[in-house]
Design a protein around this motif. Structure first.
Motif, mmCIF file in Angstrom:
data_model
loop_
_atom_site.group_PDB
_atom_site.id
_atom_site.type_symbol
_atom_site.label_atom_id
_atom_site.label_comp_id
_atom_site.label_asym_id
_atom_site.label_seq_id
_atom_site.Cartn_x
_atom_site.Cartn_y
_atom_site.Cartn_z
ATOM 1 N N HIS A 135 -8.492 5.985 0.652
ATOM 2 C CA HIS A 135 -8.581 4.535 0.557
ATOM 3 C C HIS A 135 -7.747 4.053 -0.764
ATOM 4 N N HIS A 136 -6.543 4.351 -0.913
ATOM 5 C CA HIS A 136 -5.464 4.083 -1.935
ATOM 6 C C HIS A 136 -4.439 3.033 -1.398
ATOM 7 N N ARG A 137 -5.071 1.647 -1.407
ATOM 8 C CA ARG A 137 -4.282 0.665 -0.415
ATOM 9 C C ARG A 137 -3.243 -0.284 -1.337
ATOM 10 N N TYR B 109 0.942 -3.542 -0.718
ATOM 11 C CA TYR B 109 -0.644 -3.448 -0.132
ATOM 12 C C TYR B 109 -0.655 -3.219 1.270
ATOM 13 N N GLY B 110 -1.708 -2.411 1.419
ATOM 14 C CA GLY B 110 -2.077 -2.085 3.006
ATOM 15 C C GLY B 110 -3.235 -2.533 3.245
ATOM 16 N N ILE C 140 -7.024 -3.122 5.329
ATOM 17 C CA ILE C 140 -7.832 -2.514 6.215
ATOM 18 C C ILE C 140 -7.434 -3.396 7.711
ATOM 19 N N GLY D 174 0.681 -4.426 6.306
ATOM 20 C CA GLY D 174 1.014 -4.067 5.026
ATOM 21 C C GLY D 174 2.083 -5.064 4.445
ATOM 22 N N ASN E 291 -2.789 -0.999 8.903
ATOM 23 C CA ASN E 291 -3.958 -0.116 8.377
ATOM 24 C C ASN E 291 -3.211 1.391 7.681
ATOM 25 N N ASP F 277 -3.058 3.616 4.417
ATOM 26 C CA ASP F 277 -3.850 4.039 3.460
ATOM 27 C C ASP F 277 -2.837 5.092 2.760
ATOM 28 N N LEU G 174 -1.404 4.953 -0.018
ATOM 29 C CA LEU G 174 -0.075 3.949 0.081
ATOM 30 C C LEU G 174 0.492 4.226 -1.523
ATOM 31 N N TYR H 268 3.069 6.529 2.846
ATOM 32 C CA TYR H 268 1.867 6.161 3.103
ATOM 33 C C TYR H 268 1.221 6.730 4.377
#
Length: 141
Positions: A8-10, A25-26, A28, A32, A56, A58, A60, A75
Motif C-alpha cells: 500500500h505505497h501509492r 499517485y495510484g 485504489i 493513476g 489500481n 501499488d 509505486l 509499480y
C-alpha cells in the motif's frame, strides 16, 4: 485480490531540479497519474498532469533519470495480476504553446508473475535498479 500484507505505497515524489518535482499517485481502483509540481520559494503548484494507462497501482515509486527531464515510475499493477511494470515519463517545456507537458514514454511489464514490496533507485540517465519480492511460489527477491 490484494494480499493481507500488501505494501500500500501509492504516492511517490522525486525532484527533477530545485524548482521542479514529479508526484506519482495510484488511487485504489482508479487511474493513476503523475503531476509536475513547480516550486517557487514556499509556493508549490501543479503545472500539468499525465494519466497512466494502469489502474489500481501499488508499490509505486518514481525516480529521476540522472540530470535529464525524465523519470521512471515502477509499480505493481493490481488490475493485471500484480505484475511489476515501469512507465517512463518526460517533461517538455514550451510544448505547442503550453508552458509544460508530460509525455508518456515506454510502458514495460517487468515480470510475468505477481510481485510485492517493489522498490527502485536511479542509476544514471537511462537506468533504474528495481527490486521486488517474487510471489510466484519461490517468494524470493
Amino acid at each position: 485480490s490484494t494480499a493481507a500484507n500488501a505494501t500500500h505505497h501509492r504516492v511517490s515524489v522525486c525532484a527533477l531540479s530545485n524548482r521542479r518535482a514529479l508526484v506519482a499517485y495510484g488511487p485504489i481502483n482508479g487511474t493513476g497519474e503523475v503531476a509536475l509540481i513547480l516550486i517557487d520559494g514556499l509556493l508549490a503548484e501543479r503545472a500539468t498532469r499525465l494519466p497512466f494507462r494502469s489502474t489500481n497501482m501499488d508499490d509505486l515509486h518514481i525516480v529521476p533519470l540522472g540530470d535529464t527531464t525524465k523519470a521512471m515510475v515502477v509499480y505493481r499493477d493490481e488490475n493485471d495480476g500484480g505484475v511489476a511494470k515501469s512507465q517512463e515519463v518526460d517533461v517538455y517545456e514550451d510544448y505547442n504553446g503550453f508552458s509544460y507537458k508530460i509525455g508518456p514514454g515506454s510502458l514495460v511489464t517487468i515480470t510475468s508473475f505477481q510481485t510485492e514490496s517493489i522498490s527502485a533507485i536511479p542509476l544514471n540517465d537511462s537506468a533504474v535498479l528495481v527490486a521486488y519480492r517474487a510471489m510466484d511460489g519461490t517468494e524470493q527477491g
